[in-house]
Motif scaffolding. Structure first.
Motif, PDB file in Angstrom:
ATOM      1  N   LEU A   1       8.029   7.847   8.490  1.00  0.00           N
ATOM      2  CA  LEU A   1       7.835   7.672   7.051  1.00  0.00           C
ATOM      3  C   LEU A   1       8.657   8.626   6.190  1.00  0.00           C
ATOM      4  O   LEU A   1       8.527   8.608   4.962  1.00  0.00           O
ATOM      5  N   MET A   2       9.480   9.439   6.808  1.00  0.00           N
ATOM      6  CA  MET A   2      10.273  10.393   6.038  1.00  0.00           C
ATOM      7  C   MET A   2      11.155   9.664   5.023  1.00  0.00           C
ATOM      8  O   MET A   2      11.887   8.736   5.364  1.00  0.00           O
ATOM      9  N   GLN A   3      11.044  10.091   3.752  1.00  0.00           N
ATOM     10  CA  GLN A   3      11.849   9.547   2.650  1.00  0.00           C
ATOM     11  C   GLN A   3      11.691   8.027   2.517  1.00  0.00           C
ATOM     12  O   GLN A   3      12.629   7.328   2.151  1.00  0.00           O
ATOM     13  N   ALA A   4      10.506   7.550   2.826  1.00  0.00           N
ATOM     14  CA  ALA A   4      10.256   6.105   2.720  1.00  0.00           C
ATOM     15  C   ALA A   4       9.720   5.711   1.351  1.00  0.00           C
ATOM     16  O   ALA A   4       9.726   4.518   1.005  1.00  0.00           O
ATOM     17  N   PHE A   5       9.262   6.671   0.542  1.00  0.00           N
ATOM     18  CA  PHE A   5       8.614   6.369  -0.732  1.00  0.00           C
ATOM     19  C   PHE A   5       9.282   7.109  -1.880  1.00  0.00           C
ATOM     20  O   PHE A   5       9.932   8.140  -1.694  1.00  0.00           O
ATOM     21  N   THR A   6       9.090   6.583  -3.076  1.00  0.00           N
ATOM     22  CA  THR A   6       9.539   7.252  -4.290  1.00  0.00           C
ATOM     23  C   THR A   6       8.600   6.902  -5.429  1.00  0.00           C
ATOM     24  O   THR A   6       7.743   6.016  -5.303  1.00  0.00           O
ATOM     25  N   LEU A   7       8.756   7.614  -6.555  1.00  0.00           N
ATOM     26  CA  LEU A   7       7.978   7.342  -7.762  1.00  0.00           C
ATOM     27  C   LEU A   7       8.851   6.599  -8.762  1.00  0.00           C
ATOM     28  O   LEU A   7       9.981   7.020  -9.037  1.00  0.00           O
ATOM     29  N   ARG A   8       8.337   5.511  -9.313  1.00  0.00           N
ATOM     30  CA  ARG A   8       9.073   4.775 -10.345  1.00  0.00           C
ATOM     31  C   ARG A   8       8.886   5.411 -11.719  1.00  0.00           C
ATOM     32  O   ARG A   8       9.724   5.243 -12.604  1.00  0.00           O
ATOM     33  N   SER A   9       7.767   6.114 -11.899  1.00  0.00           N
ATOM     34  CA  SER A   9       7.494   6.799 -13.163  1.00  0.00           C
ATOM     35  C   SER A   9       6.493   7.908 -12.903  1.00  0.00           C
ATOM     36  O   SER A   9       5.902   7.985 -11.821  1.00  0.00           O
ATOM     37  N   LEU A  10       6.310   8.772 -13.884  1.00  0.00           N
ATOM     38  CA  LEU A  10       5.373   9.880 -13.740  1.00  0.00           C
ATOM     39  C   LEU A  10       3.950   9.405 -14.015  1.00  0.00           C
ATOM     40  O   LEU A  10       3.712   8.640 -14.961  1.00  0.00           O
ATOM     41  N   PRO A  11       2.984   9.859 -13.218  1.00  0.00           N
ATOM     42  CA  PRO A  11       1.583   9.494 -13.477  1.00  0.00           C
ATOM     43  C   PRO A  11       1.129  10.043 -14.828  1.00  0.00           C
ATOM     44  O   PRO A  11       1.466  11.179 -15.179  1.00  0.00           O
ATOM     45  N   PRO A  12       0.372   9.273 -15.596  1.00  0.00           N
ATOM     46  CA  PRO A  12      -0.071   9.725 -16.915  1.00  0.00           C
ATOM     47  C   PRO A  12      -1.290  10.651 -16.870  1.00  0.00           C
ATOM     48  O   PRO A  12      -1.728  11.138 -17.910  1.00  0.00           O
ATOM     49  N   VAL A  13      -1.858  10.870 -15.688  1.00  0.00           N
ATOM     50  CA  VAL A  13      -3.046  11.710 -15.546  1.00  0.00           C
ATOM     51  C   VAL A  13      -2.846  12.679 -14.384  1.00  0.00           C
ATOM     52  O   VAL A  13      -1.942  12.509 -13.561  1.00  0.00           O
ATOM     53  N   ARG A  14      -3.713  13.686 -14.295  1.00  0.00           N
ATOM     54  CA  ARG A  14      -3.607  14.698 -13.242  1.00  0.00           C
ATOM     55  C   ARG A  14      -4.535  14.437 -12.062  1.00  0.00           C
ATOM     56  O   ARG A  14      -4.502  15.157 -11.080  1.00  0.00           O
ATOM     57  N   HIS A  15      -5.388  13.430 -12.183  1.00  0.00           N
ATOM     58  CA  HIS A  15      -6.325  13.076 -11.112  1.00  0.00           C
ATOM     59  C   HIS A  15      -6.117  11.604 -10.779  1.00  0.00           C
ATOM     60  O   HIS A  15      -6.317  10.732 -11.630  1.00  0.00           O
ATOM     61  N   VAL A  16      -5.696  11.323  -9.549  1.00  0.00           N
ATOM     62  CA  VAL A  16      -5.450   9.943  -9.131  1.00  0.00           C
ATOM     63  C   VAL A  16      -6.113   9.698  -7.780  1.00  0.00           C
ATOM     64  O   VAL A  16      -6.500  10.630  -7.076  1.00  0.00           O
ATOM     65  N   ALA A  17      -6.227   8.425  -7.429  1.00  0.00           N
ATOM     66  CA  ALA A  17      -6.717   8.040  -6.107  1.00  0.00           C
ATOM     67  C   ALA A  17      -5.724   7.068  -5.484  1.00  0.00           C
ATOM     68  O   ALA A  17      -5.257   6.137  -6.148  1.00  0.00           O
ATOM     69  N   ILE A  18      -5.381   7.305  -4.231  1.00  0.00           N
ATOM     70  CA  ILE A  18      -4.525   6.406  -3.462  1.00  0.00           C
ATOM     71  C   ILE A  18      -5.434   5.454  -2.690  1.00  0.00           C
ATOM     72  O   ILE A  18      -6.393   5.886  -2.044  1.00  0.00           O
ATOM     73  N   VAL A  19      -5.125   4.159  -2.751  1.00  0.00           N
ATOM     74  CA  VAL A  19      -5.981   3.138  -2.145  1.00  0.00           C
ATOM     75  C   VAL A  19      -5.249   2.462  -0.989  1.00  0.00           C
ATOM     76  O   VAL A  19      -4.097   2.038  -1.130  1.00  0.00           O
ATOM     77  N   ASP A  20      -5.927   2.358   0.159  1.00  0.00           N
ATOM     78  CA  ASP A  20      -5.369   1.667   1.314  1.00  0.00           C
ATOM     79  C   ASP A  20      -6.508   1.024   2.087  1.00  0.00           C
ATOM     80  O   ASP A  20      -7.676   1.376   1.899  1.00  0.00           O
ATOM     81  N   ASP A  21      -6.168   0.078   2.954  1.00  0.00           N
ATOM     82  CA  ASP A  21      -7.226  -0.561   3.729  1.00  0.00           C
ATOM     83  C   ASP A  21      -7.690   0.320   4.881  1.00  0.00           C
ATOM     84  O   ASP A  21      -8.885   0.462   5.130  1.00  0.00           O
ATOM     85  N   VAL A  22      -6.740   0.954   5.599  1.00  0.00           N
ATOM     86  CA  VAL A  22      -7.075   1.781   6.762  1.00  0.00           C
ATOM     87  C   VAL A  22      -6.296   3.090   6.703  1.00  0.00           C
ATOM     88  O   VAL A  22      -5.090   3.082   6.431  1.00  0.00           O
ATOM     89  N   VAL A  23      -6.975   4.202   6.940  1.00  0.00           N
ATOM     90  CA  VAL A  23      -6.310   5.503   7.116  1.00  0.00           C
ATOM     91  C   VAL A  23      -6.481   5.906   8.571  1.00  0.00           C
ATOM     92  O   VAL A  23      -7.606   6.001   9.065  1.00  0.00           O
TER      93      VAL A  23
END
Length: 233
Positions: A176-198
């Motif tokens: 997964l190295m360098q597989a992701f990027t951000l399209r824009s900056l998050p507008p808040v300081r607290h977020v949740a990442i959602v996935d089906d399985v961790v």
């Protein structure tokens, strides 16, 4: 709103059946019969990493020694029956109606939801092949049940990688190295990442690193399943 009206109309015109066993629901039962609902009873877990423990704890010994990049992980249960069956039906059988039922259960276990939900992104080639991103569908349902916002395009997968299934933790991290990027900056300081399985947490860790680097201070993980540690070796 329209979705809820359609759902209510359908429920009033056809027999209501349990989402798991398929038997008719009794009066007052919703989505699940009482017997099947017992499969989703909470189990003691480490609140930080989400792994099952003999008793509930804010942080297990491993998290105290080497804490993950996220702050809390909330899940419905281990990657075992009946969740494995239902996730398989969603991903490979396109039985998307299970998502909202599972999201409603997961929402009840989240006491202080993040103001912004972000799904784990899928590479466009995988999306074209599958036709949907189950994490995005789950994010939309959770957003509605929790009453918070979601942004489904803020995180982007820019590199197509081999499937994570069957890889050990180190192999998953390298994959997964360098597989992701951000399209824009998050507008808040607290977020949740959602996935089906961790599973090992490699995917969400990569996303956490991106978010922390741009000033996000608090990250939760919301998932349907947490794979038991003995499967992650």
């Amino acid at each position: 709103m329209l979705y809820q009206r359609i759902k209510q109309t359908l429920f009033s015109s056809v027999p209501r059946l349990c989402a798991l066993c398929g038997l008719p629901l009794a009066s007052g039962e919703y989505d699940w019969c009482g017997t099947c609902l017992s499969y989703f009873q909470p189990t003691p877990r480490c609140t930080r990493c989400g792994l099952q423990m003999p008793f509930s704890t804010p942080q297990c010994g491993r998290c105290l020694k080497s804490p993950p990049l996220w702050n809390h992980l909330y899940c419905l249960g281990d990657y075992a029956y009946p969740l494995t069956q239902m996730i398989h039906q969603i991903k490979y059988g396109r039985q998307f109606w299970h998502i909202d039922s599972l999201a409603a259960l997961l929402a009840k276990s989240i006491p202080s939801p993040a103001p912004l939900l972000l799904p784990v992104p899928m590479h466009w080639q995988r999306y074209l092949h599958r036709g949907f991103n189950q994490s995005t569908l789950l994010t939309h349902s959770l957003s509605r049940h929790l009453g918070v916002a979601c942004q489904t395009r803020l995180l982007q997968r820019i590199r197509s990688t081999p499937p994570q299934e069957g890889l050990h933790k180190t192999e998953r991290e390298n994959n997964l190295m360098q597989a992701f990027t951000l399209r824009s900056l998050p507008p808040v300081r607290h977020v949740a990442i959602v996935d089906d399985v961790v599973t090992t947490g490699s995917t969400v860790s990569q996303l956490c690193q991106l978010l922390l680097e741009v000033g996000v201070e608090y990250i939760d993980i919301y998932c349907l399943c947490r794979t038991p540690e003995y499967h992650n070796q």
